[in-house]
Design a protein around this motif. Sequence first.
Motif, PDB file in Angstrom:
ATOM      1  N   LEU A   4       0.926  -1.159  -0.128  1.00  0.00           N
ATOM      2  CA  LEU A   4       0.056   0.080  -0.095  1.00  0.00           C
ATOM      3  C   LEU A   4       0.990   1.370  -0.111  1.00  0.00           C
ATOM      4  O   LEU A   4       0.647   2.279  -0.754  1.00  0.00           O
ATOM      5  CB  LEU A   4      -0.846  -0.092   1.290  1.00  0.00           C
ATOM      6  CG  LEU A   4      -2.225   0.793   1.166  1.00  0.00           C
ATOM      7  CD1 LEU A   4      -3.000   0.117   0.177  1.00  0.00           C
ATOM      8  CD2 LEU A   4      -2.975   0.879   2.466  1.00  0.00           C
ATOM      9  N   THR A   5       2.119   1.307   0.707  1.00  0.00           N
ATOM     10  CA  THR A   5       3.022   2.360   0.968  1.00  0.00           C
ATOM     11  C   THR A   5       3.532   2.491  -0.497  1.00  0.00           C
ATOM     12  O   THR A   5       3.602   3.853  -0.997  1.00  0.00           O
ATOM     13  CB  THR A   5       4.100   2.113   1.919  1.00  0.00           C
ATOM     14  OG1 THR A   5       3.366   1.669   3.138  1.00  0.00           O
ATOM     15  CG2 THR A   5       4.623   3.339   1.928  1.00  0.00           C
ATOM     16  N   GLU A  55       1.342  12.486  -9.423  1.00  0.00           N
ATOM     17  CA  GLU A  55       0.663  13.218  -9.369  1.00  0.00           C
ATOM     18  C   GLU A  55       1.446  14.777  -9.446  1.00  0.00           C
ATOM     19  O   GLU A  55       1.132  15.816 -10.135  1.00  0.00           O
ATOM     20  CB  GLU A  55      -0.651  13.548  -8.579  1.00  0.00           C
ATOM     21  CG  GLU A  55      -1.937  12.744  -9.008  1.00  0.00           C
ATOM     22  CD  GLU A  55      -2.501  12.171  -7.900  1.00  0.00           C
ATOM     23  OE1 GLU A  55      -2.535  12.932  -6.642  1.00  0.00           O
ATOM     24  OE2 GLU A  55      -3.403  11.331  -8.072  1.00  0.00           O
ATOM     25  N   HIS A  73       2.160   1.778  -3.321  1.00  0.00           N
ATOM     26  CA  HIS A  73       1.518   2.118  -4.414  1.00  0.00           C
ATOM     27  C   HIS A  73       0.984   3.891  -4.299  1.00  0.00           C
ATOM     28  O   HIS A  73       0.838   4.395  -4.982  1.00  0.00           O
ATOM     29  CB  HIS A  73       0.088   1.413  -4.232  1.00  0.00           C
ATOM     30  CG  HIS A  73      -0.995   1.603  -5.016  1.00  0.00           C
ATOM     31  ND1 HIS A  73      -0.988   1.467  -6.335  1.00  0.00           N
ATOM     32  CD2 HIS A  73      -2.073   2.266  -4.789  1.00  0.00           C
ATOM     33  CE1 HIS A  73      -2.108   1.754  -6.976  1.00  0.00           C
ATOM     34  NE2 HIS A  73      -2.886   2.355  -6.040  1.00  0.00           N
ATOM     35  N   MET A  74       0.701   4.224  -3.074  1.00  0.00           N
ATOM     36  CA  MET A  74       0.540   5.658  -2.421  1.00  0.00           C
ATOM     37  C   MET A  74       1.423   6.521  -2.858  1.00  0.00           C
ATOM     38  O   MET A  74       1.204   7.295  -3.618  1.00  0.00           O
ATOM     39  CB  MET A  74      -0.045   5.666  -1.365  1.00  0.00           C
ATOM     40  CG  MET A  74      -1.512   4.948  -1.050  1.00  0.00           C
ATOM     41  SD  MET A  74      -2.479   5.050   0.472  1.00  0.00           S
ATOM     42  CE  MET A  74      -1.569   5.596   1.724  1.00  0.00           C
ATOM     43  N   VAL A  75       2.684   6.235  -2.688  1.00  0.00           N
ATOM     44  CA  VAL A  75       3.747   6.977  -2.726  1.00  0.00           C
ATOM     45  C   VAL A  75       4.013   7.349  -4.263  1.00  0.00           C
ATOM     46  O   VAL A  75       4.156   8.294  -4.637  1.00  0.00           O
ATOM     47  CB  VAL A  75       5.163   6.476  -2.130  1.00  0.00           C
ATOM     48  CG1 VAL A  75       6.378   7.197  -2.572  1.00  0.00           C
ATOM     49  CG2 VAL A  75       4.889   6.555  -0.487  1.00  0.00           C
ATOM     50  N   ARG A  76       3.905   6.201  -5.218  1.00  0.00           N
ATOM     51  CA  ARG A  76       4.184   6.340  -6.293  1.00  0.00           C
ATOM     52  C   ARG A  76       2.966   7.238  -7.087  1.00  0.00           C
ATOM     53  O   ARG A  76       3.090   8.162  -7.990  1.00  0.00           O
ATOM     54  CB  ARG A  76       4.069   4.725  -7.123  1.00  0.00           C
ATOM     55  CG  ARG A  76       5.064   4.825  -8.339  1.00  0.00           C
ATOM     56  CD  ARG A  76       4.836   3.363  -8.929  1.00  0.00           C
ATOM     57  NE  ARG A  76       5.328   2.366  -7.841  1.00  0.00           N
ATOM     58  CZ  ARG A  76       4.742   1.142  -7.758  1.00  0.00           C
ATOM     59  NH1 ARG A  76       3.951   0.909  -8.547  1.00  0.00           N
ATOM     60  NH2 ARG A  76       5.050   0.294  -6.765  1.00  0.00           N
ATOM     61  N   ARG A  77       1.771   7.044  -6.443  1.00  0.00           N
ATOM     62  CA  ARG A  77       0.752   7.746  -7.288  1.00  0.00           C
ATOM     63  C   ARG A  77       0.927   9.197  -6.908  1.00  0.00           C
ATOM     64  O   ARG A  77       0.877  10.269  -7.602  1.00  0.00           O
ATOM     65  CB  ARG A  77      -0.620   7.324  -6.564  1.00  0.00           C
ATOM     66  CG  ARG A  77      -1.511   7.483  -7.784  1.00  0.00           C
ATOM     67  CD  ARG A  77      -2.768   6.623  -7.458  1.00  0.00           C
ATOM     68  NE  ARG A  77      -3.544   6.996  -6.032  1.00  0.00           N
ATOM     69  CZ  ARG A  77      -4.513   6.392  -5.545  1.00  0.00           C
ATOM     70  NH1 ARG A  77      -5.082   5.546  -5.971  1.00  0.00           N
ATOM     71  NH2 ARG A  77      -4.885   6.949  -4.325  1.00  0.00           N
ATOM     72  N   PHE A  78       1.322   9.491  -5.524  1.00  0.00           N
ATOM     73  CA  PHE A  78       1.872  10.850  -5.106  1.00  0.00           C
ATOM     74  C   PHE A  78       2.611  11.356  -6.033  1.00  0.00           C
ATOM     75  O   PHE A  78       2.519  12.763  -6.371  1.00  0.00           O
ATOM     76  CB  PHE A  78       2.070  10.820  -3.811  1.00  0.00           C
ATOM     77  CG  PHE A  78       2.683  12.102  -3.308  1.00  0.00           C
ATOM     78  CD1 PHE A  78       1.864  13.035  -2.970  1.00  0.00           C
ATOM     79  CD2 PHE A  78       3.999  12.251  -3.054  1.00  0.00           C
ATOM     80  CE1 PHE A  78       2.512  14.352  -2.415  1.00  0.00           C
ATOM     81  CE2 PHE A  78       4.430  13.312  -2.522  1.00  0.00           C
ATOM     82  CZ  PHE A  78       3.730  14.469  -2.384  1.00  0.00           C
TER      83      PHE A  78
END
Lengths: 507, 346
Positions: B332-333, B343, B335-340
């Motif tokens: 999850l970390t 963006e 995934h979220m960091v990559r999306r951040f």
Amino acid sequence: MTSPLLAMSGIVKLFPGVRALDGVDLDVRAGEVHCLLGQNGAGKSTLIKVLSGAHQPDAGSIRWDGDDVRLPTPIAAMRLGIASIYQELDLVDGLSVAENVFLGHEHARYGVVRRGDLHAAATKLLHRLGHGEIPARHEVGRLPTAGKQIVSIARALSHDTRLIVMDEPSATLAHDEVANLFRVIRELTASGVAVVYISHRLEEIREIGDRVTVLKDGRTVATGLDAKTTPTPQIVSLMTGRSIEYVFPPRPDPTAGRRAQAPALVLRVDGLARRGEFEDVSFTVHAGEIVGLAGLVGSGRSEILETVYGARKPHAGRVLFNQEPLRPGSVTAAVAAGIGLAPEERKSQALFLQQSIAHNVTAAALPSYSRFGWLDRVRELADAGRQTRALDLRPADPRRGIRTLSGGNQQKAVVARWLLKDCKLLLLDEPTRGVDIGARAELYGLIRRLADSGVGVLLVSSEVPEVLGLADRVLVLREGRVVHRADARDLAEHDVLDLVMEGTHAI
Amino acid sequence: MTTAVPTADERIAPVGVLRRLLVRPELGAVVGAIAVFTFFASLSPVFRSVEGIANWLDPASTLGVMAVAVALLMIGGEFDLSAGVLTGTSGLTLAMLSAVYGWNIWSAMLVGLVLALAIGLFNGMMVIRTKLPSFIVTLGTMLMLMGINLGVTKAVTGSVQIGGIADAPGYDLARRMFAQTIPFLGVEFRVAIFWWLGVTAIATWVLLRTKAGNWIFASGGNAPAARSVGVPVARTKIALFMTTAFAAWLVGSILALRLTSVQANTGINQEFIYIIAAVIGGCLLTGGYGSAIGAAIGALIFGMADKGIIFAGWDSDWFKFFLGVMLVLATLTNHMVRRFAEEKRK
């Protein structure tokens, strides 16, 4: 005059049931931008695939730099110096810009890549393209489309490419990015590289092109036209008037009775908009009517269809079905109300390929075969059989796997699915895509019979004759806007083509 | 990254460095490893002592060698479910030839290596030729090897284990290389830890600095595109299956030499642990993305949790629960960091 860099002559390519190319000639000189024009289905994509080594021609010869050559694989074409840049760019997202540029022919000593050299070489190529700002070590997956396109071109140049095929490179670019691409193309041609440029936008061809070759029905109908001076009507008339005439079913007589009792309004679209896709789109569809949307790829036609269907959520405007507003962005609501979609990507978006015809046909109406959680398989099979016979689907046995059917019969199964659901509005996105010529007339007849039975039909097709031949009313789309609307009988093929390509023709 | 070069774009450079660190695939694993270490270190003084560290580095090391090889294979877009049981097959081959038939340890190891590479080649060829998913092909191989391991062991020795490797000629040197402990800061560290570090270093170097590394990313990320520019995708994938088999042989031999006996069920159920470590380390199940260092850290987390639970005086039955939480949190970390990070650049 110098001898051409590339001379293709008499190229024939047969696919089951279709002569995709039927004697195409194309010659390209070093340092020119050669534009390839033709309607959808004229054979442009097939020709490019032959040129890039992806397809083998069944007849004809290819001369490259004065020698007869064969192009058995894409790699063979690449080694000769022919590169293709497709709309779906084949880059590896996880690798850096430099790694993508030199993928497959890395500068390596004993297998060890010298990153400094690799980055320097890639940076040099990017500078040559006037895009030194793209960092060579950046991951490609995080570049915007325009940047990826430049990386693709840089990769082509890394192979000492002498001819680059660009297949609608501007379709996915914004306006200023197109100007940038043209600057790159001019740099390339100034250094002697030839470019084969495919686009439907005449103004681009005027701006960047040197000579034009026009394809129609798999044949070269004109070659060596001057891109700057050949008048638009001449180009359009070369592209139109296909030799294969489709048989379209007759339209119902508008004077006979139908007008007396005004047909019910099925769909009303009011000021529908999605940012970056389409703006201010309004139209109506009545029961028993076929409305056609004509436009190029990127004009927003499929997006409008999918928004009506609820697969996309509009940013503005509303959709009224049977006078009732439809919940935006909900496919479930659209289907429950009685809207059906036959999507362009039939195999991946509509069919359950592993299952039988019967299961595919009853998929949308399944709840009506379920009693206390049990499916009435006998009734399901019987109803599916009745539908397949009514639509003359072959083979008629509904237990057969849908996978074994031809494109035309698979499309009939999708239509049958919505008829069984008793839908009132059918959305057809490129209904004859992948359907061979013989089966098309039959499908046209079926669509007209559906309309006659009271179903409203909204049709999208990139083939102008299809929209004009089948629809009652036509909306012409260009860059997300409705630029013209008229009765199909009042529109000529070249008018529509003119409108979608240039948008300047006054009617 | 060092001093400001005048030609570099100064506007994007500082953001670029931060972003490049943030989007590294191993980020989630690093954060997870720090969290797990802090957690157990605060609970147990033994855990944070040098003895404790030597203790939990041991399970991390043998798992780590496998996780790194499996990570390479996953970046290349394939799975190998037979890798765990193959450690058993390699160990049993070594034990049988040396202890039962009296071979020299080194000859026995060589035969084990050839056998392992042949199985890796078989996996690779089957996947390439039949175009079946490697999940299915190697699941088949795994079941076959499980049967062979048990069947042959019982037929030859009449029991489910083979012992007595220590009596075979050449054992002392082999033990020194693969199963020794090395004193460091007054504590004995297993030599396997150095194999783990070495394998991770080589794999990272291959991935990031060699042609083969580009080919691995390209084969897993976009095989048709890779093929069309001349990358030998089939050869790359077969080589990756053989690399995994090599790692299985290495780990199987290390364990056999250390314990001087091998159970017929060695390695069963380990295959998913390797994949879990690789995924914690940032590998995508879909291929084309991941890191060898990440997989090594994934194995480290595994080792810390394995021993940490015992040091903390808990019931070791809870180990799997802990592993599950780690897997979800680390992924999850990432995934979220990559999306951040993605963006942020828009």
